[in-house]
Design a protein around this motif. Structure first.
Motif, PDB file in Angstrom:
ATOM      1  N   PRO A  68       1.215   9.207 -12.320  1.00 39.94           N
ATOM      2  CA  PRO A  68       0.712  10.309 -12.417  1.00 39.94           C
ATOM      3  C   PRO A  68      -0.843  10.172 -11.893  1.00 39.94           C
ATOM      4  N   SER A  69      -1.374   9.214 -12.294  1.00 43.34           N
ATOM      5  CA  SER A  69      -2.776   9.143 -11.804  1.00 43.34           C
ATOM      6  C   SER A  69      -3.073   8.911 -10.466  1.00 43.34           C
ATOM      7  N   MET A  70      -1.914   8.098  -9.416  1.00 42.61           N
ATOM      8  CA  MET A  70      -1.904   7.943  -8.165  1.00 42.61           C
ATOM      9  C   MET A  70      -1.613   9.393  -7.528  1.00 42.61           C
ATOM     10  N   LYS A  71      -0.729  10.091  -8.042  1.00 43.74           N
ATOM     11  CA  LYS A  71      -0.264  11.196  -7.068  1.00 43.74           C
ATOM     12  C   LYS A  71      -1.369  12.443  -7.254  1.00 43.74           C
ATOM     13  N   ARG A  72      -2.285  12.150  -8.410  1.00 48.68           N
ATOM     14  CA  ARG A  72      -3.453  13.267  -8.368  1.00 48.68           C
ATOM     15  C   ARG A  72      -4.163  13.120  -6.873  1.00 48.68           C
ATOM     16  N   LEU A  73      -4.171  11.956  -6.410  1.00 47.98           N
ATOM     17  CA  LEU A  73      -5.250  11.599  -5.278  1.00 47.98           C
ATOM     18  C   LEU A  73      -4.703  12.411  -3.974  1.00 47.98           C
ATOM     19  N   LYS A  74      -3.635  12.873  -3.831  1.00 47.86           N
ATOM     20  CA  LYS A  74      -3.010  13.728  -2.854  1.00 47.86           C
ATOM     21  C   LYS A  74      -3.945  14.689  -2.716  1.00 47.86           C
ATOM     22  N   GLY A  75      -4.377  15.320  -3.719  1.00 49.24           N
ATOM     23  CA  GLY A  75      -5.255  16.254  -3.663  1.00 49.24           C
ATOM     24  C   GLY A  75      -6.846  16.262  -3.473  1.00 49.24           C
ATOM     25  N   VAL A  76      -7.264  14.887  -3.215  1.00 41.85           N
ATOM     26  CA  VAL A  76      -8.607  14.491  -3.109  1.00 41.85           C
ATOM     27  C   VAL A  76      -8.732  14.211  -1.390  1.00 41.85           C
ATOM     28  N   GLY A  77      -9.461  14.675  -0.693  1.00 45.44           N
ATOM     29  CA  GLY A  77      -9.787  14.039   0.647  1.00 45.44           C
ATOM     30  C   GLY A  77     -10.320  13.067   0.891  1.00 45.44           C
ATOM     31  N   TYR A  93      -6.078  16.460   7.611  1.00 47.46           N
ATOM     32  CA  TYR A  93      -6.319  16.178   6.414  1.00 47.46           C
ATOM     33  C   TYR A  93      -5.698  14.806   6.076  1.00 47.46           C
ATOM     34  N   TYR A  94      -6.487  13.830   5.303  1.00 50.98           N
ATOM     35  CA  TYR A  94      -6.249  12.758   5.070  1.00 50.98           C
ATOM     36  C   TYR A  94      -6.502  12.315   3.669  1.00 50.98           C
ATOM     37  N   SER A  95      -5.660  12.164   2.745  1.00 57.95           N
ATOM     38  CA  SER A  95      -6.083  12.053   1.252  1.00 57.95           C
ATOM     39  C   SER A  95      -6.490  10.711   0.951  1.00 57.95           C
ATOM     40  N   ARG A  96      -6.976  10.724  -0.244  1.00 58.40           N
ATOM     41  CA  ARG A  96      -7.360   9.473  -0.940  1.00 58.40           C
ATOM     42  C   ARG A  96      -6.005   8.591  -1.268  1.00 58.40           C
ATOM     43  N   PHE A  97      -5.014   9.433  -1.511  1.00 58.84           N
ATOM     44  CA  PHE A  97      -3.617   8.869  -1.895  1.00 58.84           C
ATOM     45  C   PHE A  97      -3.394   7.917  -0.506  1.00 58.84           C
ATOM     46  N   ASP A  98      -3.347   8.835   0.653  1.00 57.77           N
ATOM     47  CA  ASP A  98      -2.815   8.207   1.759  1.00 57.77           C
ATOM     48  C   ASP A  98      -3.737   6.970   2.232  1.00 57.77           C
ATOM     49  N   HIS A  99      -5.232   6.793   1.743  1.00 57.57           N
ATOM     50  CA  HIS A  99      -6.059   6.063   1.957  1.00 57.57           C
ATOM     51  C   HIS A  99      -5.348   4.635   1.089  1.00 57.57           C
ATOM     52  N   SER A 100      -5.288   4.920  -0.021  1.00 54.58           N
ATOM     53  CA  SER A 100      -4.647   3.756  -0.963  1.00 54.58           C
ATOM     54  C   SER A 100      -3.479   3.194  -0.602  1.00 54.58           C
ATOM     55  N   ILE A 101      -2.571   4.010  -0.215  1.00 59.76           N
ATOM     56  CA  ILE A 101      -1.438   3.360   0.249  1.00 59.76           C
ATOM     57  C   ILE A 101      -1.599   2.526   1.593  1.00 59.76           C
ATOM     58  N   GLY A 102      -2.481   3.139   2.460  1.00 59.99           N
ATOM     59  CA  GLY A 102      -3.013   2.311   3.632  1.00 59.99           C
ATOM     60  C   GLY A 102      -3.687   0.903   3.406  1.00 59.99           C
ATOM     61  N   VAL A 103      -4.546   0.985   2.589  1.00 57.38           N
ATOM     62  CA  VAL A 103      -5.219  -0.423   2.229  1.00 57.38           C
ATOM     63  C   VAL A 103      -3.961  -1.195   1.426  1.00 57.38           C
ATOM     64  N   ALA A 104      -3.100  -0.674   0.454  1.00 56.18           N
ATOM     65  CA  ALA A 104      -2.209  -1.690  -0.201  1.00 56.18           C
ATOM     66  C   ALA A 104      -1.298  -2.328   0.883  1.00 56.18           C
ATOM     67  N   LEU A 105      -1.087  -1.523   1.882  1.00 51.91           N
ATOM     68  CA  LEU A 105      -0.021  -1.944   2.997  1.00 51.91           C
ATOM     69  C   LEU A 105      -0.708  -3.130   3.808  1.00 51.91           C
ATOM     70  N   ILE A 106      -2.029  -2.724   4.174  1.00 50.11           N
ATOM     71  CA  ILE A 106      -2.643  -3.822   4.726  1.00 50.11           C
ATOM     72  C   ILE A 106      -2.865  -5.129   3.958  1.00 50.11           C
ATOM     73  N   VAL A 107      -3.245  -5.087   2.885  1.00 50.54           N
ATOM     74  CA  VAL A 107      -3.085  -6.356   1.973  1.00 50.54           C
ATOM     75  C   VAL A 107      -1.778  -7.006   1.840  1.00 50.54           C
ATOM     76  N   TRP A 108      -0.711  -6.235   1.734  1.00 49.66           N
ATOM     77  CA  TRP A 108       0.480  -6.778   1.587  1.00 49.66           C
ATOM     78  C   TRP A 108       0.996  -7.341   2.868  1.00 49.66           C
ATOM     79  N   HIS A 109       0.756  -6.903   4.061  1.00 44.98           N
ATOM     80  CA  HIS A 109       0.913  -7.172   5.528  1.00 44.98           C
ATOM     81  C   HIS A 109       0.558  -8.829   5.586  1.00 44.98           C
ATOM     82  N   PHE A 110      -0.774  -8.704   5.134  1.00 46.02           N
ATOM     83  CA  PHE A 110      -1.398 -10.123   5.179  1.00 46.02           C
ATOM     84  C   PHE A 110      -1.414 -11.109   4.103  1.00 46.02           C
TER      85      PHE A 110
END
Length: 390
Positions: A68-77, A93-110
């Motif tokens: 729930p605390s992550m899904k909430r970020l879909k409504g925060v730009g 529109y790009y959300s804080r949820f999208d950003h958080s997923i992106g950061v996690a994917l970069i960390v995972w990739h490297f």
């Protein structure tokens, strides 16, 4: 013609006595110029963008991003409430949820490290509506880090998230502070997963500065290098890619240091503070409502009961330009602020080894770009006429 072009390109002018003065490149890059630099129609697909960051989307990331605390970020730009004012021309529109997923994917990739990846995923979990507007409400426009102090509390209050961590044997302390992991986060002007990620969609949304193909070309050039202190840091394999990313990063950073941006975020901060004062929303609801829900509350507020709120809110929603002045103007909303300057001076593997050198040490044009960015000064005040009628 060719001489004039050369002078423009090298950012110099002649003084009256024919001596040469180098001007600041950003002095000519005003708000309208910045927003119109790139053509319309440069599409940005978030799912495809995330595939560039990591073709492998691990199953644990899907589980943890569904709490729930992550899904909430879909409504925060990501762009701090600028999606709700006519002054901006945000392209998507790009959300804080999208950003958080992106950061996690970069960390995972490297790193291929689960704990570091989760720390990247949760780094914005405590972000309220309108993102960094919360720091402007508290007078923290210069550092914009206050919301991070609540990360651990939010994680511990999410039962579903805590259950996953307990199942996987991961202590909260390991994932609630992404500053522990230099690939995920570090100090400016270094490059981290957080800094790398947010400037791609920010630039693409604000002015269309990145296509997916351009992002992929630059991203594929990035690797982990050792910095001056022997610590891991994201850097570039080639000089051209580093120069390109630095240039566009500073372009977007320039938009964020103009008086238009300062005024917008401070004005929205005052709108939110008045909304809380009058009970239109509560402080707690800044962490539970979506931005759309908050805006609907603001729209429905009775102008007769809250005339000062209504005046600021209508100004925020309808403004299309501001005035740059040396003093505040009567009948205007005016700001005079110092804000966080977002820029990078990344590492480059100039000798093909594991240790990188700072871009400013190996690229004269990038060094000048960074110097001009840091030395840029907007007018003393940014002012917008206050609206009194619908």
């Amino acid at each position: 013609m060719s001489v004039f072009f050369l002078l423009r390109r090298n950012n110099i002018t002649f003084n009256g006595d024919c001596s040469v003065i180098r001007t600041n490149i950003y002095d000519s890059l005003d708000w309208n110029t910045m927003l119109r630099t790139y053509p319309e129609g440069r599409n940005f697909d978030t799912a495809e963008y995330h595939k560039i960051l990591s073709p492998d989307f691990p199953s644990f990331l899907k589980e943890y991003s569904s709490v729930p605390s992550m899904k909430r970020l879909k409504g925060v730009g990501l762009l701090c409430g600028t999606d709700w004012t006519s002054l901006y021309k945000n392209r998507f529109y790009y959300s804080r949820f999208d950003h958080s997923i992106g950061v996690a994917l970069i960390v995972w990739h490297f790193t291929r490290d689960k704990i570091q990846t989760l720390s990247g995923l949760f780094h914005d979990i405590a972000t309220p509506i309108f993102s960094h507007v919360a720091e402007f409400r508290k007078g923290d426009a210069l550092t914009q880090t206050d919301s991070e102090s609540e990360t651990e509390r939010v994680i511990r209050s999410d039962d579903a998230l805590c259950a996953l961590l307990e199942r996987d044997g991961i202590p909260v302390e390991k994932i609630c502070d992404y500053h522990l992991y230099p690939v995920a986060d570090n100090e400016r002007p270094q490059l981290s997963a957080d800094r790398l990620e947010y400037m791609f969609p920010s630039g693409a949304a604000l002015q269309g500065s990145w296509t997916l193909g351009e992002i992929q070309a630059v991203y594929e050039d990035i690797r982990i290098l050792k910095n001056e202190r022997g610590i891991d840091e994201l850097g570039f394999s080639s000089l051209p890619a580093a120069e390109e990313y630095c240039r566009k990063f500073c372009e977007t950073g320039h938009i964020l240091q103009l008086n238009e941006n300062k005024l917008t975020l401070q004005l929205l901060a005052d709108v939110v503070s008045l909304a809380v004062k009058y009970g239109i929303i509560s402080e707690d609801e800044c962490f539970s409502l979506s931005e759309r829900q908050a805006v609907e509350r603001f729209d429905a507020a009775d102008s007769c009961n809250y005339p000062d709120f209504t005046r600021l809110y209508r100004t925020f929603r309808t403004m299309t330009k501001i005035r740059h002045t040396d003093a505040p103007l009567k009948g205007h909303y005016c700001v005079n602020l110092l804000v966080k300057q977002r820029y990078i001076n990344p590492l480059v593997a100039v000798d093909g080894g594991e240790k990188g050198r700072r871009l400013s040490d190996v690229s004269e044009k990038s060094a000048r770009l960074i110097e001009d960015f840091l030395n840029y000064k907007d007018s003393e005040y940014g002012c917008v006429p206050l609206v009194t009628e619908k």
